[in-house]
Design an enzyme around this catalytic site. Sequence first.
Site, PDB file in Angstrom:
ATOM      1  N   HIS A 138       4.211  -4.530   9.235  1.00  0.00           N
ATOM      2  CA  HIS A 138       4.068  -4.399  10.669  1.00  0.00           C
ATOM      3  C   HIS A 138       2.691  -4.942  11.411  1.00  0.00           C
ATOM      4  O   HIS A 138       2.469  -4.832  12.421  1.00  0.00           O
ATOM      5  CB  HIS A 138       4.139  -2.924  11.132  1.00  0.00           C
ATOM      6  CG  HIS A 138       5.130  -2.327  10.314  1.00  0.00           C
ATOM      7  ND1 HIS A 138       6.479  -2.706  10.235  1.00  0.00           N
ATOM      8  CD2 HIS A 138       5.138  -1.487   9.352  1.00  0.00           C
ATOM      9  CE1 HIS A 138       7.383  -2.005   9.478  1.00  0.00           C
ATOM     10  NE2 HIS A 138       6.618  -1.056   8.762  1.00  0.00           N
TER      11      HIS A 138
ATOM     12  N   PRO B  98       0.771  -1.130  -0.159  1.00  0.00           N
ATOM     13  CA  PRO B  98      -0.026  -0.136   0.014  1.00  0.00           C
ATOM     14  C   PRO B  98       0.815   1.410  -0.046  1.00  0.00           C
ATOM     15  O   PRO B  98       1.873   1.495   0.607  1.00  0.00           O
ATOM     16  CB  PRO B  98      -0.683  -0.178   1.208  1.00  0.00           C
ATOM     17  CG  PRO B  98      -0.175  -1.059   2.060  1.00  0.00           C
ATOM     18  CD  PRO B  98       0.559  -2.198   1.100  1.00  0.00           C
ATOM     19  N   ASN B  99       0.141   2.520  -0.535  1.00  0.00           N
ATOM     20  CA  ASN B  99       1.050   3.742  -0.785  1.00  0.00           C
ATOM     21  C   ASN B  99       2.129   3.592  -1.645  1.00  0.00           C
ATOM     22  O   ASN B  99       2.827   4.884  -1.800  1.00  0.00           O
ATOM     23  CB  ASN B  99       1.010   4.262   0.508  1.00  0.00           C
ATOM     24  CG  ASN B  99      -0.175   4.493   1.337  1.00  0.00           C
ATOM     25  OD1 ASN B  99      -1.294   4.829   0.850  1.00  0.00           O
ATOM     26  ND2 ASN B  99      -0.268   3.871   2.769  1.00  0.00           N
TER      27      ASN B  99
ATOM     28  N   HIS C  80      12.621  -3.141   1.782  1.00  0.00           N
ATOM     29  CA  HIS C  80      12.090  -1.663   2.243  1.00  0.00           C
ATOM     30  C   HIS C  80      13.001  -0.606   1.586  1.00  0.00           C
ATOM     31  O   HIS C  80      14.228  -0.735   1.533  1.00  0.00           O
ATOM     32  CB  HIS C  80      12.005  -1.746   3.640  1.00  0.00           C
ATOM     33  CG  HIS C  80      11.047  -2.759   4.365  1.00  0.00           C
ATOM     34  ND1 HIS C  80       9.619  -2.651   4.268  1.00  0.00           N
ATOM     35  CD2 HIS C  80      11.509  -3.911   4.852  1.00  0.00           C
ATOM     36  CE1 HIS C  80       9.078  -3.742   4.611  1.00  0.00           C
ATOM     37  NE2 HIS C  80      10.114  -4.444   5.274  1.00  0.00           N
ATOM     38  N   LEU C  81      12.450   0.165   1.032  1.00  0.00           N
ATOM     39  CA  LEU C  81      13.289   1.412   0.684  1.00  0.00           C
ATOM     40  C   LEU C  81      14.013   2.044   1.854  1.00  0.00           C
ATOM     41  O   LEU C  81      15.014   2.465   1.710  1.00  0.00           O
ATOM     42  CB  LEU C  81      12.310   2.572   0.146  1.00  0.00           C
ATOM     43  CG  LEU C  81      11.712   2.108  -1.263  1.00  0.00           C
ATOM     44  CD1 LEU C  81      10.283   2.968  -1.267  1.00  0.00           C
ATOM     45  CD2 LEU C  81      12.558   2.309  -2.455  1.00  0.00           C
ATOM     46  N   SER C  82      13.230   2.496   3.190  1.00  0.00           N
ATOM     47  CA  SER C  82      13.603   3.102   4.171  1.00  0.00           C
ATOM     48  C   SER C  82      14.184   1.988   5.142  1.00  0.00           C
ATOM     49  O   SER C  82      14.257   0.884   5.423  1.00  0.00           O
ATOM     50  CB  SER C  82      12.887   3.907   4.877  1.00  0.00           C
ATOM     51  OG  SER C  82      11.500   3.100   5.592  1.00  0.00           O
TER      52      SER C  82
ATOM     53  N   TYR D  66      11.416   8.586   1.556  1.00  0.00           N
ATOM     54  CA  TYR D  66      11.548   7.780   0.221  1.00  0.00           C
ATOM     55  C   TYR D  66      12.115   8.249  -0.750  1.00  0.00           C
ATOM     56  O   TYR D  66      12.614   7.361  -1.706  1.00  0.00           O
ATOM     57  CB  TYR D  66      10.112   7.306   0.241  1.00  0.00           C
ATOM     58  CG  TYR D  66       9.314   6.554   1.267  1.00  0.00           C
ATOM     59  CD1 TYR D  66       9.876   5.413   1.791  1.00  0.00           C
ATOM     60  CD2 TYR D  66       8.303   7.140   1.844  1.00  0.00           C
ATOM     61  CE1 TYR D  66       9.030   4.783   2.932  1.00  0.00           C
ATOM     62  CE2 TYR D  66       7.514   6.655   2.851  1.00  0.00           C
ATOM     63  CZ  TYR D  66       8.318   5.508   3.435  1.00  0.00           C
ATOM     64  OH  TYR D  66       7.639   4.968   4.430  1.00  0.00           O
TER      65      TYR D  66
ATOM     66  N   ASP E 251       0.922 -15.418   6.776  1.00  0.00           N
ATOM     67  CA  ASP E 251       0.202 -16.852   6.705  1.00  0.00           C
ATOM     68  C   ASP E 251       0.354 -17.369   5.108  1.00  0.00           C
ATOM     69  O   ASP E 251       0.679 -18.600   4.915  1.00  0.00           O
ATOM     70  CB  ASP E 251      -0.929 -17.056   7.226  1.00  0.00           C
ATOM     71  CG  ASP E 251      -0.791 -16.864   8.704  1.00  0.00           C
ATOM     72  OD1 ASP E 251       0.262 -17.000   9.287  1.00  0.00           O
ATOM     73  OD2 ASP E 251      -2.006 -16.801   9.597  1.00  0.00           O
TER      74      ASP E 251
ATOM     75  N   ASN F  16       7.671  -5.660  -1.025  1.00  0.00           N
ATOM     76  CA  ASN F  16       7.730  -4.697  -0.138  1.00  0.00           C
ATOM     77  C   ASN F  16       6.237  -4.596   0.173  1.00  0.00           C
ATOM     78  O   ASN F  16       5.366  -3.917  -0.361  1.00  0.00           O
ATOM     79  CB  ASN F  16       8.024  -3.310  -0.810  1.00  0.00           C
ATOM     80  CG  ASN F  16       8.169  -2.239   0.235  1.00  0.00           C
ATOM     81  OD1 ASN F  16       7.668  -2.187   1.291  1.00  0.00           O
ATOM     82  ND2 ASN F  16       8.772  -1.078  -0.179  1.00  0.00           N
TER      83      ASN F  16
ATOM     84  N   ARG G 248       5.442  11.196  -2.214  1.00  0.00           N
ATOM     85  CA  ARG G 248       4.966  10.692  -0.827  1.00  0.00           C
ATOM     86  C   ARG G 248       6.372  10.851  -0.145  1.00  0.00           C
ATOM     87  O   ARG G 248       7.178  10.246  -0.377  1.00  0.00           O
ATOM     88  CB  ARG G 248       4.630   9.104  -1.026  1.00  0.00           C
ATOM     89  CG  ARG G 248       4.395   8.717   0.430  1.00  0.00           C
ATOM     90  CD  ARG G 248       4.446   6.953   0.437  1.00  0.00           C
ATOM     91  NE  ARG G 248       4.262   6.520   1.811  1.00  0.00           N
ATOM     92  CZ  ARG G 248       4.207   5.410   2.092  1.00  0.00           C
ATOM     93  NH1 ARG G 248       4.811   4.468   1.277  1.00  0.00           N
ATOM     94  NH2 ARG G 248       4.126   4.943   3.446  1.00  0.00           N
TER      95      ARG G 248
ATOM     96  N   GLU H 225      11.832  -9.907   1.379  1.00  0.00           N
ATOM     97  CA  GLU H 225      11.320  -8.858   1.872  1.00  0.00           C
ATOM     98  C   GLU H 225      12.121  -7.607   1.630  1.00  0.00           C
ATOM     99  O   GLU H 225      13.395  -7.643   2.025  1.00  0.00           O
ATOM    100  CB  GLU H 225      11.107  -8.987   3.360  1.00  0.00           C
ATOM    101  CG  GLU H 225      10.425  -7.722   3.825  1.00  0.00           C
ATOM    102  CD  GLU H 225      10.150  -7.973   5.460  1.00  0.00           C
ATOM    103  OE1 GLU H 225      10.541  -9.076   6.144  1.00  0.00           O
ATOM    104  OE2 GLU H 225       9.780  -6.910   6.031  1.00  0.00           O
TER     105      GLU H 225
ATOM    106  N   ALA I 254       3.141  -0.812   4.763  1.00  0.00           N
ATOM    107  CA  ALA I 254       2.535  -0.771   6.188  1.00  0.00           C
ATOM    108  C   ALA I 254       2.025  -2.106   6.675  1.00  0.00           C
ATOM    109  O   ALA I 254       2.056  -2.470   7.856  1.00  0.00           O
ATOM    110  CB  ALA I 254       1.318   0.167   6.149  1.00  0.00           C
TER     111      ALA I 254
ATOM    112  N   ARG J 255      13.490   3.850  12.251  1.00  0.00           N
ATOM    113  CA  ARG J 255      12.277   4.827  12.150  1.00  0.00           C
ATOM    114  C   ARG J 255      11.464   4.841  13.569  1.00  0.00           C
ATOM    115  O   ARG J 255      11.997   4.181  14.604  1.00  0.00           O
ATOM    116  CB  ARG J 255      11.634   4.694  10.896  1.00  0.00           C
ATOM    117  CG  ARG J 255      12.333   4.844   9.657  1.00  0.00           C
ATOM    118  CD  ARG J 255      11.626   4.831   8.159  1.00  0.00           C
ATOM    119  NE  ARG J 255      10.464   5.519   8.394  1.00  0.00           N
ATOM    120  CZ  ARG J 255       9.574   5.386   7.658  1.00  0.00           C
ATOM    121  NH1 ARG J 255       9.477   4.559   6.487  1.00  0.00           N
ATOM    122  NH2 ARG J 255       8.336   6.609   7.345  1.00  0.00           N
TER     123      ARG J 255
HETATM  124  C1  DQA Z   1       8.381   0.844   3.746  1.00  0.00           C
HETATM  125  C2  DQA Z   1       8.485   1.021   5.314  1.00  0.00           C
HETATM  126  C3  DQA Z   1       7.202   0.726   6.175  1.00  0.00           C
HETATM  127  O1  DQA Z   1       7.231   0.970   7.212  1.00  0.00           O
HETATM  128  C4  DQA Z   1       6.031   1.769   5.293  1.00  0.00           C
HETATM  129  O2  DQA Z   1       5.075   1.725   6.049  1.00  0.00           O
HETATM  130  C5  DQA Z   1       5.853   1.975   4.038  1.00  0.00           C
HETATM  131  C6  DQA Z   1       7.094   1.667   3.130  1.00  0.00           C
HETATM  132  C7  DQA Z   1       9.595   1.152   2.978  1.00  0.00           C
HETATM  133  O3  DQA Z   1       9.789   0.481   1.647  1.00  0.00           O
HETATM  134  O4  DQA Z   1      10.464   1.790   3.470  1.00  0.00           O
HETATM  135  O5  DQA Z   1       4.883   2.193   3.351  1.00  0.00           O
HETATM  136  O6  DQA Z   1       7.919  -0.723   3.415  1.00  0.00           O
END
Ligand code: DQA
Length: 145
Positions: free
Chosen positions: A80, A10-11, A100-102, A23, A87, A74, A18, A98, A77, A107
């Site tokens: 978490h 998502p997002n 993550h950009l950040s 990011y 599952d 990725n 964003r 897995e 959100a 954080r």
């Molecule tokens: C994220 C890190 C997550 O905590 C956050 O909710 C995201 C992006 C990242 O790619 O850094 O939407 O997955």
Amino acid sequence: MRKILVIHGPNLNLLGTREVDVYGSVTIDGINKDLERCAKAKKVSLEIVQSNHEGDIVEKIGSAKGKFDAILINPAAYTHTSVAIRDAISAVSIPTVEVHLSNIYSREEFRHTSLIAPVAKGQVSGFGKMSYLLGLEAAISLVGK
Ligand code: DQA
């Protein structure tokens, strides 16, 4: 040819505008273009999807058995919060990376826990677009030729 399923959670469709301080200015199209370039060079094929809906992601993973050799995800959100995505990965037992950009560990505290990490082969976090490219390399090395 090996097939890898790439899932953006998502997002991530909003990348580029964003929270640019977190990011960067990279867009999802920019990430996807680089992933496709890398996949072509390594002779693997990709299917790339983005969804803001947990159930859609669960269904995509659930139907991946026999169609894909690895998953690069990725979960954004849902990293978490989503027992359902965790599952689904566990159920299909397709090697999963897995990304993550950040750096989720530098954080807010609620981002320090990944429900996905225990069922993933590994995690790449904190390198911006490079997290995806390193994650793709890892996924390719997991599936072999
Ligand atoms: C994220 C890190 C997550 O905590 C956050 O909710 C995201 C992006 C990242 O790619 O850094 O939407 O997955």
